[in-house]
Design a protein around this motif. Structure first.
Motif, PDB file in Angstrom:
ATOM      1  N   ALA A 170       0.831  -1.205   0.000  1.00 37.25           N
ATOM      2  CA  ALA A 170       0.000   0.000   0.000  1.00 37.25           C
ATOM      3  C   ALA A 170       0.870   1.261   0.000  1.00 37.25           C
ATOM      4  CB  ALA A 170      -0.926  -0.009   1.213  1.00 37.25           C
ATOM      5  N   LEU A 180       1.981   1.742  -3.475  1.00 38.56           N
ATOM      6  CA  LEU A 180       0.882   2.248  -4.289  1.00 38.56           C
ATOM      7  C   LEU A 180       0.665   3.734  -4.036  1.00 38.56           C
ATOM      8  CD1 LEU A 180      -1.459   1.742  -6.253  1.00 38.56           C
ATOM      9  CD2 LEU A 180      -2.877   1.098  -4.263  1.00 38.56           C
ATOM     10  N   MET A 181       0.769   4.146  -2.772  1.00 39.15           N
ATOM     11  CA  MET A 181       0.619   5.574  -2.483  1.00 39.15           C
ATOM     12  C   MET A 181       1.726   6.376  -3.165  1.00 39.15           C
ATOM     13  SD  MET A 181       0.252   7.717   1.046  1.00 39.15           S
ATOM     14  CE  MET A 181      -1.529   7.697   0.883  1.00 39.15           C
ATOM     15  N   THR A 229       1.107   6.468  -7.005  1.00 33.73           N
ATOM     16  CA  THR A 229      -0.085   7.267  -7.290  1.00 33.73           C
ATOM     17  C   THR A 229       0.177   8.743  -7.060  1.00 33.73           C
ATOM     18  OG1 THR A 229      -1.500   5.407  -6.614  1.00 33.73           O
ATOM     19  CG2 THR A 229      -2.529   7.577  -6.737  1.00 33.73           C
ATOM     20  N   SER A 277       2.220   9.007   5.535  1.00 26.60           N
ATOM     21  CA  SER A 277       1.249   9.043   4.438  1.00 26.60           C
ATOM     22  C   SER A 277       0.276  10.203   4.613  1.00 26.60           C
ATOM     23  CB  SER A 277       0.505   7.711   4.347  1.00 26.60           C
ATOM     24  OG  SER A 277      -0.151   7.399   5.563  1.00 26.60           O
ATOM     25  N   ARG A 307      -7.963   6.714   0.778  1.00 28.96           N
ATOM     26  CA  ARG A 307      -8.323   5.300   0.896  1.00 28.96           C
ATOM     27  C   ARG A 307      -7.066   4.433   0.996  1.00 28.96           C
ATOM     28  NH1 ARG A 307     -13.601   4.185  -1.145  1.00 28.96           N
ATOM     29  NH2 ARG A 307     -14.965   5.740  -0.151  1.00 28.96           N
ATOM     30  N   ILE A 308      -6.046   4.774   0.228  1.00 31.15           N
ATOM     31  CA  ILE A 308      -4.791   4.019   0.294  1.00 31.15           C
ATOM     32  C   ILE A 308      -4.162   4.172   1.677  1.00 31.15           C
ATOM     33  CG2 ILE A 308      -2.468   3.792  -0.665  1.00 31.15           C
ATOM     34  CD1 ILE A 308      -3.600   4.829  -3.331  1.00 31.15           C
ATOM     35  N   GLN A 309      -4.255   5.371   2.258  1.00 36.67           N
ATOM     36  CA  GLN A 309      -3.725   5.548   3.611  1.00 36.67           C
ATOM     37  C   GLN A 309      -4.420   4.597   4.592  1.00 36.67           C
ATOM     38  OE1 GLN A 309      -4.721   9.071   5.799  1.00 36.67           O
ATOM     39  NE2 GLN A 309      -2.799   9.066   6.955  1.00 36.67           N
ATOM     40  N   GLN A 311      -5.573   1.682   3.837  1.00 34.67           N
ATOM     41  CA  GLN A 311      -4.973   0.371   3.585  1.00 34.67           C
ATOM     42  C   GLN A 311      -3.604   0.248   4.256  1.00 34.67           C
ATOM     43  OE1 GLN A 311      -4.886   0.083  -0.688  1.00 34.67           O
ATOM     44  NE2 GLN A 311      -7.073  -0.382  -0.862  1.00 34.67           N
TER      45      GLN A 311
END
Length: 331
Positions: A58, A61-62, A65, A284, A320-322, A324
């Protein structure tokens, strides 16, 4: 005390000492010999990868992104600007924020890799860098936009490092006289004149470490703490926690010791498991805060009145990623 101890700070290999050379040969042979089992550090990192794998994924991904989001924002914002003095000023502002975002994302990526390696203190130290970058970004976003109360904050921040360049040049020259061919008297004088012109323009407080932000402070005494309290007052305790891992204060000693007996201590100087969730979640969150000053939630262009809202969705996805990250790093 009956024992006598001798120490040598800056020790060098013993010269013309056959016993040392034999020691070194045996030492290298032992160090180069293959091991039949993985090291403790390798075994720990394998465990961390399995335990926090979802959290690390995650964080990756952050990062990817956020990089795409900043580049999208820069391209989209510049495409919406015209050739005018007002828009040129806004271009300078957004370019500065993009640079701050890039630095924040680099530090965020470093936090992730330090946690992968089991270096929690290092992750906290890099979190402090992200915190500082957030404070700068938020201060400029809240106070220093071209139509804001202090539009000259952008220029002040960009040029601020130049008040310290002359002393840095002199220190370099003192430590390495051979660079005198490049740092000659003309160069040193030019650097000093630039420093003096900036102080003449912005005032004596500009020469302080956070002097670029002096106009926004009621007492005109710029420090990180005073600027931070304006944008993120509740974060001071985390800054203190992170500082213990960055500086050589005695506060960090407890994490460097292992108690062997009531009197003897050994060092803890390798990877460990720990509370990985805190620095990952905080890092994050700060990164998302920095991107809030870069990625517009909407853009309305005229005269076509083209309405762009992609930024709001990108920032929403990052939050939302945070979440995760929080779940994955709390294993």
């Amino acid at each position: 005390m009956t024992a006598d101890f001798e120490f040598e700070i800056g020790a060098q290999p013993p010269a013309n000492d056959p016993l040392f050379e034999d020691f070194w040969t045996n030492f290298q042979a032992e160090a180069d010999s293959p091991s039949s089992s993985p090291s403790n550090a390798a075994a720990l990192r394998a465990m961390l990868s399995e335990k926090y794998g979802a959290g690390f994924a995650a964080m990756d991904l952050m990062h990817s992104t956020a990089v795409e989001a900043i580049n999208w924002a820069s391209e989209t914002v510049h495409a919406a600007l015209d050739d005018s003095a007002e828009d040129d000023a806004f271009a300078d502002y957004i370019n500065l924020q993009v640079g701050l975002g890039g630095r924040a994302l680099l530090a965020f990526d470093e936090v992730g890799w330090l946690l992968r390696g089991g270096y929690l203190p290092g992750a906290w130290a890099h979190l402090r860098t992200i915190h500082e970058l957030f404070v700068v970004s938020a201060t400029l976003g809240l106070q220093g936009m071209p139509d804001g109360e202090y539009p000259d904050l952008v220029e002040r921040y960009v040029h601020h490092h130049q008040v310290f360049t002359p002393s840095l040049a002199r220190d370099i020259l003192a430590a390495s006289p051979h660079v005198g061919s490049k740092l000659d008297e003309d160069v040193l004088q030019a650097l000093q004149l630039k420093r003096q012109s900036l102080i003449s323009k912005y005032g004596s407080t500009f020469a302080r470490p956070w002097g670029w932000a002096a106009p926004i402070l009621p007492n005109g005494n710029p420090t990180f703490s005073s600027v931070s309290r304006l944008v993120l007052p509740e974060f001071s305790m985390f800054y203190r926690i992170a500082s213990a891992h960055l500086h050589a204060s005695s506060e960090g000693l407890n994490e460097a010791w292992m108690q062997q007996d009531p009197r003897t201590k050994f060092v803890r100087a390798g990877p460990e498991d720990g509370n990985f969730a805190a620095p990952a979640i905080l890092a994050s969150g700060l990164v998302i805060g920095v991107l809030g000053a870069i990625v517009p939630i909407s853009i309305t262009t005229s005269p076509s009145n083209n309405f762009i809202t992609g930024g709001r969705y990108i920032l929403g996805a990052l939050t939302r990623i945070q979440h995760q990250i929080a779940i994955g790093m709390s294993a």
